[in-house]
Design an enzyme around this catalytic site. Structure first.
Site, mmCIF file in Angstrom:
data_model
loop_
_atom_site.group_PDB
_atom_site.id
_atom_site.type_symbol
_atom_site.label_atom_id
_atom_site.label_comp_id
_atom_site.label_asym_id
_atom_site.label_seq_id
_atom_site.Cartn_x
_atom_site.Cartn_y
_atom_site.Cartn_z
ATOM 1 N N SER A 1 50.806 9.851 87.158
ATOM 2 C CA SER A 1 49.488 9.224 87.356
ATOM 3 C C SER A 1 48.600 10.180 88.138
ATOM 4 C CB SER A 1 49.653 7.942 88.180
ATOM 5 O OG SER A 1 49.869 8.295 89.544
ATOM 6 N N ASP A 2 47.306 9.941 88.111
ATOM 7 C CA ASP A 2 46.454 10.684 89.020
ATOM 8 C C ASP A 2 46.617 10.048 90.409
ATOM 9 O OD1 ASP A 2 43.183 12.244 88.585
ATOM 10 O OD2 ASP A 2 44.679 12.402 90.173
ATOM 11 N N TYR A 3 46.008 10.693 91.361
ATOM 12 C CA TYR A 3 46.201 10.413 92.780
ATOM 13 C C TYR A 3 45.896 8.934 93.119
ATOM 14 C CZ TYR A 3 46.004 11.847 97.747
ATOM 15 O OH TYR A 3 46.224 12.033 99.084
#
Ligand code: GLC
Length: 728
Positions: free
Chosen positions: A261-263
């Site tokens: 996932s992104d941050y």
């Protein structure tokens, strides 16, 4: 380790261990510091969970990584090595041009070499994964992250995607390679209003045809990771989007790598409004196929319990963990968790002379000459170099974190290295206006007295010189993530400086630093030459001097359209004709366009000048009719009609003027770079084949349709040098 051994390891792991592999820590949890690329202080993990984590982001330093690898493996029941990941976006210590500039080289070879150099430096520093290439197609210059993308065209972006993955990954077991991560999946480059993290509303046909091809190209090239994007795609956040992650990425594209996932994007599904709480966000993400939860507490806090409660089948966790273990295995980490990295050797790799030379050549090739009224290259003249970028080291991208920024070559250094007489330098103004702030807060505010003194000194030099090179631009911290803007200009102080210098000396060359296409109409009007240098990186000053003095001839072509004004944005070349097309440079009542501005951009995709002229013959086709399975050869003869050698990027565009759905007025389908001596001619041929004509028809089938097609070949997307053929 064999696949059987990996399966055995998986079978032997506890549920907590498995979930641990799906957790990515921010650097601060292990080191209290590290590179910050998102909100901090949000991690709520127990010590045991920290000990079990399978990867970490944001740590640099071979010695530090070695120590942490040892420390963390000791805490793991099966001593599974961690993955160390970082954003190596346009170079690691040797900083290359930003990706948008790399796109302007139209050179996959240069892109591959740039990424190969970045991989060698990053791997020597102990890293295993880079969060690159970013392949979001971009059309809206207000969005700060356009600087990270190769540009606005699906074909160019796909060619760059393949090259970048090759450059980073090569043979993953070799110690100078890292695993690549395509991002941000998907469609992050089209947020409403250009506002970062905003909703993306695209038809399925547009997503499939324009936004997905570059990601798919990276998948086909073997990219090992894919990162989910922050945005909702048609109101579903990517990290919980089964259609996107399972149907499209895994089934349609055949991706077998790791999805990260992104941050904090997993737990952000709560504020997005599709998860009632972080527990539900964890469930949505693992069901959609997110393998690693980057810096959110969702998997750590809830995944084991979701499995124990029977709400999430352990099979989903096992699949995710096996993909993570396979990546670690393919990097050779089970045999050698340190990948034979010797910290004593690292220094010899970073900023290596050959990498710097490559960075210099690539930067020069990425510059785009937008205007030149016979003033470039600079001859033996008295030249005043004026502006806040004259002696400024901050000429690398927003995603560059050099440990030794002092190694960056400024324009002043590059010019002085040429050893030419008659050069003078003046700062002239600040980059930012008083009271203006970047995303990291206020730049030290200028004092009026200081600004006045700089202005006075600059005007004096300008008045006593033959030529003036204005070195202007936007601050790098106005670009990149969280760098969306509602204006596309440079600071008022810089514009005032340019206007005043113009009053004392009309012979102005403007060198423009930017991370996006800016609205440069007035800058262009006040300059006899305009060279866009983007954010050129470590060797920027040398490359600029090389080009301005003619040691290298500009060859860049725009990978993203420059608008006439902010009001035109988004503006891009592969648009549709509409039912009432307006001639691009005209305004007619009741026809497509504005009342106060023409539709044509200031400088179109694919445009860029040289120090010589290239003449094109008519387009020749070896046949006028083609059946599926056949091919047509389209060719032109390109002649260097000037008196210096140059490099031209010959571009092939096709158009389907009548189909079951409307088709763009142009679509890039090929490009070739040719280097020609003065007077030299070269025939350049392209093979046109039926698959190039395919699109999603009215029934959403990916097909070509019989009928007339237009072919254009030239040095820019607005070329009218064309011919026609029929597909039967
Ligand atoms: C950031 C960015 C992403 C980056 C990640 C890790 O928020 O969106 O591009 O790779 O976090 O730093």
């Amino acid at each position: 380790m064999t696949q059987e051994k990996l399966n055995e390891l998986l079978r032997d792991m506890s549920l907590e261990e498995k979930v641990g592999q799906m957790i990515q820590l921010p650097a601060e949890v292990l080191t209290g510091g590290g590179l910050v690329t998102g909100p901090t202080g949000t991690t709520q993990l127990t010590d045991e969970q920290v000990g079990m984590a399978g990867s970490v982001l944001g740590i640099k330093g071979a010695e530090k990584i070695r120590k942490l690898q040892k420390q963390q493996m000791a805490k793991q029941p099966h001593h599974i090595p961690l993955l160390f990941m970082l954003d190596v976006i346009n170079g690691f210590e040797t900083i290359f041009p930003i990706p948008l500039a790399l796109g302007c080289t139209f050179s996959p070879k240069m892109a591959e070499e740039a990424c190969s150099a970045a991989a060698a430096e990053a791997a020597a520093d102990g890293l295993h994964v880079t969060f690159s290439p970013m392949l979001d197609l971009v059309r809206d210059a207000r969005w700060g992250r356009v600087m990270e993308s190769p540009g606005e065209d699906p074909y160019l972006n796909s060619e760059m995607a393949r090259a970048m993955v090759r450059g980073y990954q090569g043979d993953l077991r070799s110690k100078d390679k890292v695993a690549a991560c395509l991002k941000h999946f998907a469609g992050y480059g089209a947020p409403e209003g250009g506002r970062d993290y905003d909703n993306v509303e695209l038809s399925e046909r547009t997503i499939l045809e324009d936004y997905l091809p570059a990601y798919e190209a990276a998948v086909k090239e073997g990219c090992r990771l894919a990162m989910t994007s922050f945005n909702t795609l048609n109101r579903v956040p990517s990290s919980g989007n089964k259609w996107l992650l399972r149907k499209i990425l895994r089934e349609k594209m055949g991706f077998e790598g790791v999805v990260i996932s992104d941050y904090s994007a997993v737990e952000e599904m709560v504020p997005h409004g599709i998860a009632a709480d972080v527990r539900e966000a964890a469930k949505l993400a693992v069901e959609a196929g997110v393998d690693i939860d980057m810096v959110s507490n969702a998997y750590a806090g809830h995944l084991a319990e979701l499995v124990r409660s029977g709400e999430v089948p352990e099979k989903l966790v096992d699949e995710a963990v096996l993909r993570i273990l396979t990546l670690k295995n393919d990097l050779g980490l089970f045999e050698d968790p340190f990948r034979a990295v010797d910290p004593a050797e690292t220094e010899k790799v970073l900023l290596r002379a050959d990498f710097r030379q490559k960075a210099r050549e690539t930067a020069a090739a990425s510059f785009v000459l937008l205007k030149n009224e016979g003033i470039l290259p600079l001859g033996k003249k008295l030249v005043a170099w004026i502006g806040p970028y004259v002696d400024n080291r901050e000429i690398y991208g927003a995603w560059s974190f050099p440990e030794r920024p002092e190694e960056t070559v400024t324009i002043k250094q590059g010019v002085e290295a040429k050893g030419l007489p008659g050069m003078s330098f003046a700062r002239g103004s600040y980059v930012m206006d008083k009271g203006r702030a970047t995303k990291f807060g206020r730049i030290p505010n200028p004092s009026d007295e200081q600004a006045d003194a700089w202005m006075e000194e600059a005007l004096k030099l300008a008045a006593s010189s033959d030529r003036v090179v204005m070195c202007l631009g936007e601050h790098k911290d106005l670009t990149g993530e969280a760098g969306s803007r509602t204006s596309l200009g440079i600071s008022k102080g810089q514009m005032e400086l340019l206007r005043k210098v113009r009053q004392v000396n009309p012979n102005i060359v403007t060198v423009l630093f930017c991370g996006r296409p800016l609205a440069v109409k007035e800058i262009a009007e006040l300059s006899k030459a305009l060279l866009v240098v983007w954010m050129p990186g470590t060797e920027g000053g040398n490359a600029i001097a090389d080009v301005l003095f003619g040691d290298r001839v500009p060859q860049g072509k725009l990978s993203m359209t420059f608008p006439r004004s902010l009001g035109q944005v988004p503006v891009y070349y592969n648009h549709f004709a509409t039912g009432r097309p307006n001639p691009p440079h005209e305004i007619h009542l009741f026809r497509n366009g504005y009342m106060d501005e023409v539709n044509a951009p200031l400088y179109p995709f694919g445009f860029g000048l040289s120090y010589t002229e290239f003449a094109y013959s008519e387009v020749k086709l070896d046949r006028r009719q083609m059946a599926p399975g056949e091919r047509i050869t389209a060719s032109v003869t390109v002649t260097n009609a000037g008196d210096v050698s140059g490099v031209e990027t010959v571009q092939l565009y096709l158009r389907d003027p009548s189909a079951s759905v409307v088709r763009p007025v142009r679509s890039l389908k090929g490009f070739q770079k040719v280097s020609l001596a003065p007077g030299e001619s070269r025939e350049v041929s392209f093979s046109i084949e039926e698959p190039m004509l395919r699109f999603y028809d009215i029934e959403m089938n990916y097909v070509s349709e019989p009928g007339r097609f237009e072919v254009y070949i030239g040095g820019s997307s607005d070329t009218e040098n064309g011919a026609e053929f029929v597909l039967v």
